[in-house]
Design a protein around this motif. Structure first.
Motif, PDB file in Angstrom:
ATOM      1  N   ASP A   8       0.779  -1.283  -0.070  1.00 31.60           N
ATOM      2  CA  ASP A   8      -0.004   0.046  -0.100  1.00 31.60           C
ATOM      3  C   ASP A   8       0.884   1.128  -0.044  1.00 31.60           C
ATOM      4  N   ASP A   9       0.563   2.267  -0.704  1.00 33.07           N
ATOM      5  CA  ASP A   9       1.343   3.607  -0.748  1.00 33.07           C
ATOM      6  C   ASP A   9       1.470   4.032   0.420  1.00 33.07           C
ATOM      7  N   GLN A  10       0.636   4.351   1.311  1.00 29.95           N
ATOM      8  CA  GLN A  10       0.801   4.737   2.719  1.00 29.95           C
ATOM      9  C   GLN A  10       1.686   3.860   3.352  1.00 29.95           C
ATOM     10  N   LEU A  11       1.601   2.587   3.496  1.00 29.11           N
ATOM     11  CA  LEU A  11       2.659   1.830   4.148  1.00 29.11           C
ATOM     12  C   LEU A  11       3.890   2.240   3.581  1.00 29.11           C
ATOM     13  N   LEU A  12       4.339   2.223   2.276  1.00 26.74           N
ATOM     14  CA  LEU A  12       5.581   2.134   1.702  1.00 26.74           C
ATOM     15  C   LEU A  12       6.227   3.559   2.196  1.00 26.74           C
ATOM     16  N   THR A  13       5.373   4.696   2.309  1.00 23.92           N
ATOM     17  CA  THR A  13       5.758   5.987   2.476  1.00 23.92           C
ATOM     18  C   THR A  13       6.436   5.990   3.980  1.00 23.92           C
ATOM     19  N   ALA A  14       5.473   4.920   4.851  1.00 27.99           N
ATOM     20  CA  ALA A  14       5.742   5.009   6.299  1.00 27.99           C
ATOM     21  C   ALA A  14       7.269   4.436   6.515  1.00 27.99           C
ATOM     22  N   LEU A  15       7.334   3.331   5.665  1.00 30.99           N
ATOM     23  CA  LEU A  15       8.513   2.397   5.773  1.00 30.99           C
ATOM     24  C   LEU A  15       9.703   3.112   5.242  1.00 30.99           C
ATOM     25  N   LYS A  16       9.623   4.145   4.235  1.00 27.82           N
ATOM     26  CA  LYS A  16      10.599   4.853   3.732  1.00 27.82           C
ATOM     27  C   LYS A  16      11.024   5.854   4.698  1.00 27.82           C
ATOM     28  N   GLN A  17      10.027   6.380   5.409  1.00 27.57           N
ATOM     29  CA  GLN A  17      10.123   7.689   6.557  1.00 27.57           C
ATOM     30  C   GLN A  17      10.965   7.050   7.397  1.00 27.57           C
TER      31      GLN A  17
END
Length: 89
Positions: A8-17
Motif C-alpha cells: 500500500d502507498d501509505q505503508l510504503l511511505t511510512a516505511l521509507k520515512q
C-alpha cells in the motif's frame, strides 16, 4: 532471498520515512518490521497486557416498556409479509 511484494502507498511511505529517521537501509527496516509483526502475540492484548476484557455497566431500566417495542416490531413484520403477498398476486 529476493521477492516482489505489492505494498500500500501509505505503508510504503511510512516505511521509507522510518528508514530515513533511523538512518538504516529500507530493506533492513522492512525486515525488522516483518519480524516484529510475526513475533507479536496472535491475540490482541488489553491495557494490562492480558486478554482484553470488558467491564459490564448497569444502564438502568428501559425508558419505554419493552412490550411496546415488541408490538411495533410485530406490526412492521406483519406489514412486510402482507406487502410480499400482495406483490405475488
Amino acid at each position: 532471498m529476493r521477492t516482489t511484494l505489492t505494498v500500500d502507498d501509505q505503508l510504503l511511505t511510512a516505511l521509507k520515512q522510518r528508514a530515513l529517521e533511523q538512518g538504516k537501509p529500507f530493506r533492513t527496516v522492512v525486515e525488522a518490521t516483518l519480524r516484529a509483526g510475526l513475533s507479536a502475540p496472535a491475540t490482541p492484548a488489553g491495557p494490562s497486557g492480558g486478554p482484553y476484557q470488558l467491564t459490564p455497566v448497569a444502564m438502568g431500566a428501559p425508558r419505554q416498556p419493552l412490550e411496546r417495542a415488541l408490538a411495533l416490531a410485530d406490526r412492521l413484520e406483519e406489514d412486510a409479509i402482507a406487502a410480499k403477498l400482495a406483490q405475488r398476486r
